[in-house]
Design an enzyme around this catalytic site. Structure first.
Site, PDB file in Angstrom:
ATOM      1  N   ASP A 479       0.841  -1.207   0.000  1.00  0.00           N
ATOM      2  CA  ASP A 479       0.000   0.000   0.000  1.00  0.00           C
ATOM      3  C   ASP A 479       0.874   1.254   0.000  1.00  0.00           C
ATOM      4  OD1 ASP A 479      -2.279   1.509   0.145  1.00  0.00           O
ATOM      5  OD2 ASP A 479      -3.030   0.613   2.000  1.00  0.00           O
ATOM      6  N   ASP A 546     -10.740   2.015  -3.441  1.00  0.00           N
ATOM      7  CA  ASP A 546     -11.322   1.768  -2.122  1.00  0.00           C
ATOM      8  C   ASP A 546     -12.847   1.773  -2.208  1.00  0.00           C
ATOM      9  OD1 ASP A 546      -8.943   1.502  -0.879  1.00  0.00           O
ATOM     10  OD2 ASP A 546      -8.958   3.437   0.142  1.00  0.00           O
TER      11      ASP A 546
HETATM   12  C1  DGJ Z   1      -5.812   2.034   1.921  1.00  0.00           C
HETATM   13  C2  DGJ Z   1      -6.220   0.831   1.131  1.00  0.00           C
HETATM   14  O1  DGJ Z   1      -6.702   1.220  -0.111  1.00  0.00           O
HETATM   15  C3  DGJ Z   1      -7.240   0.035   1.932  1.00  0.00           C
HETATM   16  O2  DGJ Z   1      -7.679  -1.069   1.176  1.00  0.00           O
HETATM   17  C4  DGJ Z   1      -6.607  -0.413   3.225  1.00  0.00           C
HETATM   18  O3  DGJ Z   1      -5.555  -1.294   2.978  1.00  0.00           O
HETATM   19  C5  DGJ Z   1      -6.110   0.802   3.995  1.00  0.00           C
HETATM   20  N1  DGJ Z   1      -5.247   1.613   3.182  1.00  0.00           N
HETATM   21  C6  DGJ Z   1      -5.392   0.390   5.241  1.00  0.00           C
HETATM   22  O4  DGJ Z   1      -4.855   1.445   5.891  1.00  0.00           O
END
Ligand code: DGJ
Length: 784
Positions: A479, A546
């Site tokens: 991430d 997301d």
């Molecule tokens: C952002 C990601 O897009 C989410 O899926 C998740 O992993 C969060 N970060 C966790 O902090």
């Protein structure tokens, strides 16, 4: 050489369905003749731009030639200060402080295979016969600078890649202020420019605009390829649609600040340059040094946007993806993020994992919050000590338990960031990217690490590798959750940092994951903030957004599908009402959209009713049967006249079967007569089209139920609420048999429910209803 032909200073580059023609003209400039439909060397004279008339108000390159003005010519490269006033691919501050540069032909070399860059990821050819490369070497007329224009032809993917390389033999340094990967001048054909734009939770929405005189720039300035503007852009003929018409696609194998300028010039020519964004870019090139630009990817199709996408999908599947997972079916995963956020313990995780296993999930992923003081997004990033309060037997222990349940185990990392509230920051504040004397700007409460610094890269590689080697981890989610700011590094000039950060990132990924090809890597940057070909050289899939609301996802997944195949798109089924849109959607639709990607579930399974459990189990079992086609099949988009409907289709390469998803966004009153056209089938074969069984919740009918029951029930009363947890109505069973031709021209579906009566075969859709259909070759009757 089969695909690149040279006739003196004329070069023809061919792919199965396209041709690219260029020549070195009498002044040594590479002149562009044609890119598009297949043509032959013999067409060169006809295709060449005709210079018969001098124009007023122009700068002549040679005094004795009144028609040779660089501004009017279709070129393959250009410079500054010699009469071409369109957007330039290069800007150099030369040793004498001047900017004028003029590169002319020195030599050409043809070679089999691809010629990868040494500092950047790029496309590859497994066999040297899979690609051919042309290198044109140009030299600057005054200074000791050599420029290589490198063209690689991937014939069967209908792709030509281009990149440029600059080499200096000047005793004093040369400053590169702009250096593009490629330049292409095309005659205008009334083109539309199509881009994929957005933001967090609304990535890759398609936008079309007519080209107007002047310059349009599709770029990123956030440090990543960004969710603002994806590096992929398209030029489409006015009548081009999904299945026909001329469409060009351009993309860049790069994950940092990108730049594509599309300029419509006074001579009605379209110039496209693409490469690293020149914003704050200043690279010092010393004697003997070389600077490489990222590889630009070009394709053309006369089969419309779908044709262009097919070229890109094939190219990614065969020339970009790597590692053991390159061609392997992706496992169905469950990610604990939306179920727990930071609030979990080993017990909670195992409870969720046991439930997931019962549903058929194959990979359990532990997301953020497992290390340091990471109990919220204010602390802990940068640290790798496992939080033993949450996980008493560590990651190894948890991985073992998950494995013992019969699932693979995957883990989340955010290695590029640091919270000031972390052990790493307390010990090494100099690792963070921030400017001396200024308070740094935070994004999601965090700073970025300076990946230009080799000590930082070693820290990341050592820590991530040691966790990966300590436990049985077969999947990693990598991430990255903020845009870049406060651009400063103690180890390199600020003008080099944006690019050196990305080079540092590639080095880190290379060191960790090339050595561990068994790991399936999913890249993520607040969702799709870094959905690009550079990341796909390391990560076999990317978390698209997301936003998991299926109606929003339709736009997002459709947008990304122009360039990237479904197998690269992480797509999850989540809770309804959705956490961002508060929209309630049927479980069937959440699945029917997520199925066109690498499927996962991301919700608290304990909240599901028994009937939802059963449905998810059926979804996963169905997905496993057809996932190879959904992930790797030929993907088609539809251009439907109705604004409230959308169809995705995946066809098996041998045309033996296909899967369609038909989604209705908002219902309209009295909608009926929906048909379904199935593209890409064998016209002469007979197929059976069947609706994949799904259920609709009784609660969708609200008070209507009391009209069909022999006794009166309150819609929100105990009996119906209980019934709703265990029963649901079959939704639109349907089957028909037809030839490939009939299916391609369109077959009728049953009506939708409109409140005039109930029949078991009606499609009970309403707002956000949808259905999956499977098309399979009809089995031949056995001869007596
Ligand atoms: C952002 C990601 O897009 C989410 O899926 C998740 O992993 C969060 N970060 C966790 O902090």
């Amino acid at each position: 050489m089969q695909y690149i032909t040279q006739a003196e200073k004329l070069f023809l580059l061919r792919t199965d369905e396209t041709a690219y023609l260029l020549l070195i003209n009498e002044y040594g400039h590479p002149e562009h003749l044609h890119y598009g439909t297949p043509v032959a060397l013999a067409d060169a004279a006809a295709l060449r731009y005709k210079r018969t008339m001098p124009y007023g108000a122009e700068v002549l390159y040679a005094e004795d030639d009144p028609t040779y003005c660089l501004d009017n010519l279709p070129l393959e490269w250009s410079g500054i200060g010699k009469g071409d006033f369109r957007v330039s691919p290069i800007e150099l501050e030369l040793p004498d402080g001047s900017y004028t540069c003029d590169f002319v032909f020195q030599c050409a070399k043809l070679q089999p295979g691809a010629r990868g860059a040494s500092t950047l990821p790029g496309a590859y050819a497994e066999e040297s016969a899979d690609a051919e490369t042309l290198v044109l070497t140009l030299k600057e007329k005054v200074f000791a600078l050599q420029l290589e224009l490198i063209y690689t032809v991937y014939p069967h993917e209908n792709v030509i890649t281009r990149r440029s390389v600059l080499h200096s033999q000047e005793a004093s340094p040369v400053r590169i202020r702009r250096m593009m990967s490629q330049l292409l001048d095309l005659p205008n054909d009334g083109y539309r420019l199509v881009t994929l734009d957005g933001d967090w939770i609304q990535e890759a929405h398609r936008h079309d605009r007519a080209l107007m005189p002047g310059c349009f720039v599709n770029e990123s300035t956030t440090g990543n390829s960004s969710n603002r503007h994806n590096p992929g852009v398209m030029l489409a003929a006015p009548t081009a649609c999904e299945d026909s018409g001329n469409v060009y696609g351009f993309n860049l194998i790069y994950s940092g600040n990108h730049y594509t300028a599309v300029e419509l010039s006074p001579r009605n020519m379209v110039r496209i340059v693409s490469g690293i964004n020149p914003l704050c870019f200043c690279w010092q090139l010393a004697q003997g040094e070389t600077f490489e630009t990222p590889e630009a990817v070009l394709t053309f199709s006369f089969h419309g946007f779908n044709g262009m996408s097919h070229n890109f999908h094939e190219f990614i599947l065969h020339r970009i993806l790597r590692g053991d997972w390159k061609a392997k079916d992706r496992p169905v995963l469950l990610n604990n993020w939306e179920a727990h956020f930071f609030d979990f313990t080993r017990r909670k995780l195992l409870r969720l994992a046991r439930r997931a296993k019962k549903l058929g999930v194959e990979l359990f992923v532990l997301d953020d919050g497992w290390f340091g003081a990471r109990n919220s997004d204010h602390a802990g990033l940068g640290d790798y000590t496992v939080n033993r309060k949450k996980l008493r037997d560590g990651i190894e222990g948890l991985a073992q338990r998950i494995n013992a349940l019969g699932m693979q185990f995957g883990l989340w990392f955010e290695p590029e960031s640091i919270n000031t509230d972390s052990e790493l920051y307390r010990n090494h504040p100099e690792y963070a990217m921030q400017l001396p004397g200024r308070t740094p700007a935070l994004g999601r409460n965090q700073l970025l690490l300076d990946l230009a610094n080799p000590a930082v890269r070693d820290y990341i590689v050592e820590n991530v590798s040691s966790i990966l080697d300590r436990a049985n981890i077969t999947y990693v989610k990598w991430d990255m959750n903020r845009h870049m700011s406060d651009i400063y590094s103690a180890v390199c000039p600020a003008g080099e940092l944006y690019h050196r950060y990305i080079l540092g990132l590639y080095e880190v990924l290379e060191r960790i994951f090339r050595a561990r090809p068994h790991i399936l890597l999913e890249s993520c940057a607040s969702g799709g903030n870094r959905f690009d070909l550079g990341m796909l050289c390391y990560s076999q899939q990317i978390w698209a957004s997301d936003d998991t609301d299926p109606i929003e996802r339709l736009k997002i997944q459709k947008g990304f599908s122009y360039f990237y195949p479904p197998v690269c798109m992480g797509a999850h089924v989540s809770q309804s009402p959705h956490q961002q849109t508060l929209r309630s959607t049927p479980l069937s639709t959440r699945f029917n959209v997520a199925a066109f990607g690498a499927l996962g579930y991301e919700l608290d399974l304990a909240e599901l009713s028994p009937i939802e459990h059963r449905q998810i189990k059926e979804q996963i079992s169905f997905y496993k049967q057809v996932r190879h086609t959904l992930q790797f099949g030929r993907f088609y988009r539809y251009q439907l006249p109705e604004m409230n409907k959308d169809v995705f289709l995946a066809v098996a390469p041998d045309q033996s079967h296909a899967v369609l998803s038909f989604v209705q966004t908002l219902a309209t009153a009295g909608d009926s007569n929906d048909g379904l056209r199935v593209k890409g089938l064998d016209a002469n074969a007979r197929y059976r089209l069947t609706a994949v069984p799904q259920k609709v919740s009784l609660a969708r009918f609200g008070g209507l139920l009391k009209h069909i029951m022999p006794f009166t029930l309150r819609a929100d009363g105990f009996i119906l609420r209980t019934a709703n947890r265990v029963h649901a109505l079959p939704d639109g069973p349907f089957s028909l048999c037809a030839s490939g031709t009939a299916l391609q021209s369109g077959v009728g579906l049953n009506d939708q429910f409109i409140g005039t009566g109930y029949h078991k075969d009606l499609r009970l859709w309403g707002d956000f209803g949808s259905q999956l259909y499977v098309v399979e070759l009809e089995q031949e009757e056995e001869a007596e």
